[in-house]
Scaffold this active site. Structure first.
Site, PDB file in Angstrom:
ATOM      1  N   GLN A   1      -5.398  -3.360  10.247  1.00 24.15           N
ATOM      2  CA  GLN A   1      -4.771  -2.806  11.143  1.00 24.15           C
ATOM      3  C   GLN A   1      -5.132  -1.151  11.548  1.00 24.15           C
ATOM      4  O   GLN A   1      -4.194  -0.424  12.366  1.00 24.15           O
ATOM      5  CB  GLN A   1      -3.449  -2.184  10.102  1.00 24.15           C
ATOM      6  CG  GLN A   1      -2.996  -3.748   9.612  1.00 24.15           C
ATOM      7  CD  GLN A   1      -1.651  -3.711   8.712  1.00 24.15           C
ATOM      8  OE1 GLN A   1      -0.602  -2.185   9.381  1.00 24.15           O
ATOM      9  NE2 GLN A   1      -1.379  -3.812   6.807  1.00 24.15           N
TER      10      GLN A   1
ATOM     11  N   ARG B   1       4.791  -7.518  10.345  1.00 25.46           N
ATOM     12  CA  ARG B   1       5.940  -7.088  10.781  1.00 25.46           C
ATOM     13  C   ARG B   1       7.425  -8.231  10.127  1.00 25.46           C
ATOM     14  O   ARG B   1       8.210  -7.358  10.073  1.00 25.46           O
ATOM     15  CB  ARG B   1       6.520  -6.080  11.843  1.00 25.46           C
ATOM     16  CG  ARG B   1       5.744  -5.037  13.134  1.00 25.46           C
ATOM     17  CD  ARG B   1       4.904  -4.069  11.703  1.00 25.46           C
ATOM     18  NE  ARG B   1       3.395  -5.314  11.359  1.00 25.46           N
ATOM     19  CZ  ARG B   1       2.963  -3.881   9.821  1.00 25.46           C
ATOM     20  NH1 ARG B   1       3.709  -2.902   9.079  1.00 25.46           N
ATOM     21  NH2 ARG B   1       2.390  -4.832   9.171  1.00 25.46           N
TER      22      ARG B   1
ATOM     23  N   LYS C   1       0.891  -1.609   0.300  1.00 26.11           N
ATOM     24  CA  LYS C   1       0.006  -0.169  -0.207  1.00 26.11           C
ATOM     25  C   LYS C   1       0.990   1.051   0.048  1.00 26.11           C
ATOM     26  O   LYS C   1       0.622   2.053  -0.634  1.00 26.11           O
ATOM     27  CB  LYS C   1      -0.507   0.362   1.316  1.00 26.11           C
ATOM     28  CG  LYS C   1      -1.908  -1.354   1.664  1.00 26.11           C
ATOM     29  CD  LYS C   1      -2.787  -1.028   2.352  1.00 26.11           C
ATOM     30  CE  LYS C   1      -2.363  -1.230   3.673  1.00 26.11           C
ATOM     31  NZ  LYS C   1      -1.470  -2.430   4.046  1.00 26.11           N
ATOM     32  N   THR C   2       2.031   1.254   0.293  1.00 28.95           N
ATOM     33  CA  THR C   2       2.588   2.488   0.809  1.00 28.95           C
ATOM     34  C   THR C   2       3.603   2.443  -0.539  1.00 28.95           C
ATOM     35  O   THR C   2       3.603   3.485  -0.838  1.00 28.95           O
ATOM     36  CB  THR C   2       3.618   2.136   2.126  1.00 28.95           C
ATOM     37  OG1 THR C   2       2.608   2.674   3.796  1.00 28.95           O
ATOM     38  CG2 THR C   2       4.551   3.286   2.148  1.00 28.95           C
TER      39      THR C   2
ATOM     40  N   ASP D   1      -2.273   7.617   3.337  1.00 24.84           N
ATOM     41  CA  ASP D   1      -1.494   6.964   4.026  1.00 24.84           C
ATOM     42  C   ASP D   1      -2.366   6.334   5.322  1.00 24.84           C
ATOM     43  O   ASP D   1      -2.780   7.147   5.470  1.00 24.84           O
ATOM     44  CB  ASP D   1       0.463   6.336   4.177  1.00 24.84           C
ATOM     45  CG  ASP D   1       0.558   4.883   4.092  1.00 24.84           C
ATOM     46  OD1 ASP D   1      -0.468   3.892   3.688  1.00 24.84           O
ATOM     47  OD2 ASP D   1       1.824   5.049   4.129  1.00 24.84           O
ATOM     48  N   GLU D   2      -2.626   4.434   6.022  1.00 21.97           N
ATOM     49  CA  GLU D   2      -3.077   4.103   7.149  1.00 21.97           C
ATOM     50  C   GLU D   2      -4.517   4.661   7.531  1.00 21.97           C
ATOM     51  O   GLU D   2      -4.410   5.989   8.239  1.00 21.97           O
ATOM     52  CB  GLU D   2      -1.776   4.455   8.192  1.00 21.97           C
ATOM     53  CG  GLU D   2      -0.527   4.497   7.722  1.00 21.97           C
ATOM     54  CD  GLU D   2      -0.518   2.719   7.906  1.00 21.97           C
ATOM     55  OE1 GLU D   2      -0.945   1.883   8.614  1.00 21.97           O
ATOM     56  OE2 GLU D   2       1.089   2.779   8.203  1.00 21.97           O
TER      57      GLU D   2
END
Ligand SMILES: Nc1ncnc2c1ncn2[C@@H]1O[C@H](COP(=O)(O)OP(=O)(O)OP(=O)(O)O)[C@@H](O)[C@H]1O
Length: 785
Positions: free
Chosen positions: A259, A618, A36-37, A228-229
């Site tokens: 998330q 992660r 995504k990033t 983002d996020e």
DNA sequence: TACTGCAGCATTTTT
DNA sequence: TGCTGCAGTA
């Protein structure tokens, strides 16, 4: 595809579709590690390649560090000249800038102060005292949360008080004055020319809402907005985005509902779910392939998150190696856990040859870091702790910073209170309280009162007036320097000299004093570096105001990264968006992870589960989960149980570490039994027989597994023996005996000294090594001789 | 007013 | 365990 478009080859089809799409509002929703990033980053590059001016692209990230990394990535592709002109940063830092440009429109000066969490708390306490409210009923933390929630929901004090449902809810909760406190809080901030973190978002909304021309200006100015996020944005942030993009519709947001872990800050996944209501033309893109982790890690994480009821179903798969299973390690105590973790790190390091910065130890709460720190230090493993108190939170630094804040904005009451008697100049509590009281009731800042003492009825005696006036004159000098456009560094140096804060330490050679001196010098150094950097970049925003804003808005998280090879220690929250080859998640226990605070609601539990999902995902290659059977908390050791979440992960993806260090017979009374008794529960004898790790197949007497119960209902035992085995007489002790200690685990007695006034035993423990124990106090169980 | 020592108490996560 | 607030003393 031309050479120019090479970057598009570094994307898969789904990613590329999302990057090149430019026909309106866009939502990319995808699981962990799916890029995504990366999509956001490449989309910015794509826009730059297609004629978008960098200064007309706005990209909002979750942390400053994330912004920095994205900018660096883009810089590699388009060069620094272009990349440096992008508007890229957190909501808070970007909109703080915007607010400074337009401060007058919302009744602030462009030099407004940003209150940090400590200022907020101090102000709330001051207000509570002034209103004579009991801080047992109105706990500052509760009050702060209520105010923050209101602001994040864009509810002004007046709206809050006018909302009869809200007010009666407060009344029922025995806190009817919350509305009044909120109103007073906002009023005090205004008089102080200060905004807190939430205000930055709140007032941005007000600015855009009440000033159509300004709104239109920014709508046109920002040709493309990327976020983002998005799952962790709150309502206030959502409305800012809506206001900025309602005309252009040039918006791309990316996020993953699985998330979403910041609901305590007002984050709300309905921002994602309802985005199409604000933007009917919204087109949703999905990314499904995970590029980060091994198949095992992804599959494990998938089975975990599948246990959540509330979620958007989505596919995540990995084509990387199958990889190894997630290892589950059990420890006797937090102490042993820390040692096991340190062992694990060096073991994994030797096997993989990964540098230490490819290791992360993640925990639920910051307080867990201390134990880990100790054991890493003992093993000479370099580490870096994120979180905890940062440089700018140290007393001596905060004091100097408070003077700097006053120089820039003397109405800043919190800074004023902090240093009016620092260094001590004979101004006591009574005097300060009179100033506070007068300022509150006249609706002005303490500075206003202090500079016109003859206009206010403070009741101060002439001795006090003289001292206050002395302080005012000192501050006035600094204010004057700012007015005369002195540089940030010159003002800061003058503050350090004139307040004699450094000079008063110089004769003191204690380590604390030396450290304080160093910190003050480092602060000065920091200012000159800050100015130097800004000069190089743009020669803009180099004033003390800018430095102070930077201090408040950049957290410890953002500090100098990658300085050498070091293991990362941080909370799971702080690890969001990061990746490491090796991740160890510690303290995965009931009442800790999930936190005891979140256990009463399904929502709470599900958020905690998402948190563990974030932690596991992660990891690129190896993931270890640890828990202990007892943990030191609030000054005492309490028994703990493994987290229910471990049981949520499909067994097939786990490896329950047998480790010889867990050798322990099943006949031993579980240390938890006593605790369970005290909880009022009772467990039948046969029930206790199966008191083993339920993750292990239910075969009889698996002696290598530490018998801890996974079931979440607290059950008791009829065990009559003392939980920890009690103490023993020296006559019963022999060298060579194997014993079990609830903190240190299993070990063999290697020596007994019975001559001394208090006999001791030396025990070689399997994990934590050799320990000398006073027999009088040592509580353990004898396993065999 | 300044400083010390003690008792009580609380503990999630952060821009 | 570590901080904060408070009381008591110089
Ligand atoms: N098409 C691709 N080819 C190679 N590597 C990729 C590709 N897409 C993503 N990656 C890599 O996968 C990793 C995860 O990417 P990224 O951080 O963008 O994912 P994300 O969806 O933002 O993750 P999260 O939501 O978990 O933070 C990165 O190391 C990235 O370089």
């Amino acid at each position: 595809m031309t050479k120019e478009d090479d970057y598009l080859l570094q994307l898969n089809d789904q990613q590329r579709d999302a990057v090149v799409y430019n026909d309106g509002p866009q939502l990319v929703i995808a699981g962990a590690g799916s890029g995504k990033t990366r999509v956001l980053t490449y989309k910015i590059v794509h826009l730059l390649h297609h004629g978008y001016e960098p200064w007309r692209i706005l990209a909002l990230t979750f942390t400053n560090k994330a912004a920095k990394e994205m900018r660096e990535r883009i810089q590699q592709m388009v060069g620094p000249a272009v990349a440096s002109q992008l508007w890229m940063g957190t909501f808070h830092s970007i909109f703080a800038r915007l607010l400074r440009f337009n401060a007058d429109l919302i009744g602030f000066k462009s030099s407004f102060t940003i209150y940090d969490a400590a200022d907020t708390k101090s102000l709330v306490k001051t207000i509570l005292r002034d209103m004579e409210l009991d801080d047992k009923v109105y706990k500052p933390a509760t009050v702060i949360a209520a105010i923050s929630n209101a602001k994040n929901a864009l509810i002004s004090p007046d709206m809050y008080i006018a909302d009869s449902a809200q007010m009666s809810a407060d009344e029922r909760a025995k806190r009817p004055a919350l509305g009044a406190i909120y109103r007073a809080y906002c009023a005090r901030c205004r008089h102080a020319g200060a905004m807190d973190f939430d205000d930055l978002l709140y007032y941005t909304n007000v600015l855009l809402r009440d000033n159509p021309d300004i709104r239109r200006k920014y709508q046109e100015y920002f040709r493309y907005v990327l976020v983002d996020e998005y799952q962790d944005t709150n309502f206030a942030q959502h409305v800012i985005i809506r206001q900025l993009c309602e005309e252009s519709k040039a918006l791309c947001v990316v996020g993953d509902d699985a998330q979403s872990i910041y609901s305590f800050r007002g984050a709300n996944i309905s921002n994602i779910l309802n985005l199409h209501k604000s933007f009917p033309a919204l087109r949703t893109f999905k990314l499904e392939q995970n590029y980060r982790s091994t198949q095992n890690i992804i599959n494990a994480a998938n089975t975990l998150i599948a246990k959540n009821k509330e979620q958007i179903p989505k596919q995540v798969f990995s084509r990387n190696d199958v990889g190894s299973r997630i290892e589950v390690v059990q420890a006797y105590s937090d102490y042993e856990e820390a040692i096991l973790v340190a062992n694990k790190v060096s073991q994994m390091q030797m096997r993989s040859h990964d540098p230490y910065n490819e290791f992360a130890i993640l925990y639920r709460t910051n307080s867990q870091s201390r134990r880990l720190e100790e054991s890493l230090r003992n093993r000479n493993i370099p580490y870096r702790i994120y979180g905890g108190l940062s440089f700018y939170q140290r007393k001596e630094v905060k004091d100097i910073v408070a003077y700097m804040r006053l120089a820039v904005n003397p109405d800043d009451d919190e800074a004023f209170k902090r240093v009016i008697n620092t260094p001590a100049r004979g101004i006591g509590d009574t005097t300060v309280n009179r100033l506070i009281h007068t300022a509150m009731h006249c609706g002005v800042s303490m500075w206003n009162v202090a500079t016109s003492l003859d206009c206010y009825d403070t009741g101060l005696k002439s001795a006090a007036i003289k001292k206050v006036t002395g302080f005012v004159e000192l501050v006035q000098k600094f204010v004057g320097m700012i007015t005369a456009n002195a540089s940030a560094y010159d003002v800061a140096r003058s503050i350090v000299e004139d307040t004699r804060m450094l000079a008063s330490l110089i004769h003191d050679n204690t380590p604390e004093s030396i450290s304080k001196q160093e910190n003050i010098l480092e602060l000065l150094q920091g200012i000159s570096e800050f100015v130097g950097e800004r000069m190089e970049q743009s020669a803009q925003e180099t004033t003390l105001v800018d430095f102070l804003a930077n201090v408040s808005l950049s957290s410890d998280q953002d500090m100098s990264d990658s300085n050498g090879e070091a293991v990362t220690l941080m909370t799971v929250h702080a690890a969001k968006g990061l990746e490491f080859n090796n991740v160890i998640v510690v303290g995965v226990e009931e009442e800790l992870f999930p936190s005891a605070m979140s256990c009463d609601t399904l929502r709470g539990i599900e958020e905690e589960r998402r948190l563990l999902y974030v932690a596991i995902t992660r990891a690129r290659r190896h993931c270890v989960i640890t828990y202990a059977a007892s943990r030191y908390r609030n000054g005492q050791t309490a028994p703990t149980r493994p987290s229910r979440f471990i049981g949520d992960i499909d067994r097939g993806y786990l490896y329950i570490s047998p480790g010889s260090e867990f050798s322990r017979s099943d006949s031993v009374i579980n240390p938890l039994d006593n605790y369970r008794d005290s909880m009022g529960g009772r467990m039948a004898d046969d029930r206790r027989r199966s008191f083993r790790h339920p993750l292990v197949d239910d075969e009889p007497a698996r002696s290598n597994i530490h018998p801890v119960n996974l079931s979440s209902n607290p059950v008791g035992s009829s065990g009559g023996t003392q939980a920890d085995g009690g103490t023993h007489d020296v006559a019963d002790i022999k060298v060579g005996m194997r014993i079990e200690h609830s903190r240190f685990g299993v070990g063999t007695i290697s020596a007994v000294t019975s001559n001394a006034p208090s006999p001791t035993i030396t025990v070689a423990f399997n994990v934590v090594g050799e320990k000398k124990l006073l027999l009088k106090f040592a509580r353990f169980t004898i396993l065999d001789s």
